[in-house]
Write an enzyme that holds these catalytic residues in place. Structure first.
Site, PDB file in Angstrom:
ATOM      1  N   GLU A 128       1.267  -0.780   0.064  1.00 20.85           N
ATOM      2  CA  GLU A 128      -0.189  -0.093  -0.141  1.00 20.85           C
ATOM      3  C   GLU A 128       0.214   1.029  -0.478  1.00 20.85           C
ATOM      4  O   GLU A 128       2.224   1.235   1.135  1.00 20.85           O
ATOM      5  CB  GLU A 128      -0.852  -0.314   1.393  1.00 20.85           C
ATOM      6  CG  GLU A 128      -1.590   1.128   1.405  1.00 20.85           C
ATOM      7  CD  GLU A 128      -2.129   0.980   2.884  1.00 20.85           C
ATOM      8  OE1 GLU A 128      -2.469   0.458   3.154  1.00 20.85           O
ATOM      9  OE2 GLU A 128      -2.885   2.392   2.971  1.00 20.85           O
ATOM     10  N   GLU A 159      -2.984  11.191   3.816  1.00 20.32           N
ATOM     11  CA  GLU A 159      -3.640  10.642   5.349  1.00 20.32           C
ATOM     12  C   GLU A 159      -4.206  12.354   5.965  1.00 20.32           C
ATOM     13  O   GLU A 159      -2.674  12.316   6.228  1.00 20.32           O
ATOM     14  CB  GLU A 159      -3.572   9.801   5.572  1.00 20.32           C
ATOM     15  CG  GLU A 159      -4.114   8.201   5.144  1.00 20.32           C
ATOM     16  CD  GLU A 159      -3.097   7.016   5.635  1.00 20.32           C
ATOM     17  OE1 GLU A 159      -4.770   5.986   6.008  1.00 20.32           O
ATOM     18  OE2 GLU A 159      -2.560   6.141   6.214  1.00 20.32           O
TER      19      GLU A 159
END
Length: 285
Positions: free
Chosen positions: A162, A167
């Site tokens: 990933e 974020e």
């Protein structure tokens, strides 16, 4: 006397032969120059992009939806809907992913998670997105990438990797995260490779979030300023599964193991994650 003369002659002959051999220069380690790592470049025109110019739902030729309220491995609280214009809509050139406080099945919130899997799967490149992050305790917006296949290990995640371009968790305002997760390096075992930076005007202005993905490194930037690098350790797929195609995801989660660590403030809804564009540039040969 004859014996001494022979010995002297022999020694003279040996010395003479020895002196005729070329003298090898001493090795100076300072003369060795380690070649610098390759610096990659990218195309100047994207091979795939969405400028969000057409109003309504996201372009179905470019985006699909992850749907449901399974918690998504993180105990998230939202139900991701399928092509619901309340949760994902384009207006005035801006895509809005909107989380709403409303009952949906067993969930108290709805939102959207749009993905390019099967429509834009690529190996290496530069990804740029211009976005404005929503404020609010309990929200968890993200722009990220996952493998488009499961070639490594026994678990799709984290074995196949990933890459997190952006974020942000609402209880920690203005702190932006970029990370990679692999079998060897992931947050479940607290070995993830990550970096943070503090961004001003993060919820009132659009900023450009970027990742450069190459065979040798992953780097993250905000407004073209680098703040994260993960170099390929050359230790096998457990450390670097990033030699296979990936796809893009954009979502606004509510709660969860990370986003919900300090609860959810229900006064923040409707909560809007806005994206002006997203572009992918090919890695040059």
């Amino acid at each position: 006397m004859l014996r001494l003369a022979l010995i002297a002659f022999s020694l003279g002959t040996f010395t003479s032969c020895k002196s005729e051999e070329p003298v090898k220069p001493a090795i100076n380690m300072n003369d060795f120059v380690v070649p610098p790592p390759k610096e990659y470049t990218f195309a100047t025109t994207p091979f795939w992009a969405d400028e969000f110019d057409k109003e309504g739902l996201p372009d179905a030729s470019k985006w699909s939806y992850d749907v449901g309220n399974s918690g998504w491995g993180n105990n998230e609280l939202q139900n991701y809907t399928n092509a619901n214009i309340k949760n994902a809509h384009i207006e005035n050139g801006i895509l809005t992913i909107e989380a709403i406080k409303e009952t949906s099945g067993s969930s108290a919130y709805t939102s959207a998670r749009i993905v390019t899997k099967g429509k834009n799967d690529f190996l290496y490149g530069r990804v740029e997105a211009r976005a404005k992050i929503p404020a609010g305790r309990g929200n968890w917006p993200a722009i990220w990438m996952l493998a488009s296949q499961s070639d490594y290990g026994t678990q799709y995640w984290p074995d196949n990797g990933e890459i997190d371009i952006l974020e942000h968790v609402g209880y920690n305002p203005g702190v932006i995260h970029a990370s990679v997760h692999t079998k060897a390096y992931n947050h479940i075992i607290n070995t993830q490779k990550t970096a943070t930076t503090v961004l001003e005007n993060w919820d009132t202005e659009f900023h450009k979030f970027r990742i450069d993905w190459t065979p040798d490194y992953v780097r993250a930037f905000i407004d073209d300023k680098q703040y994260f690098e993960f170099k390929n350790p050359k230790g096998g797929w457990e450390q670097w599964p990033f030699d296979k195609k990936q796809h893009i995801l954009m979502n606004l989660a509510i709660g969860g193991n990370w986003g919900g660590q300090k609860g959810v403030d229900d006064t923040i809804f409707p909560n809007k994650f806005q994206i002006d564009y997203i572009r992918v540039y090919a890695l040059n040969p």
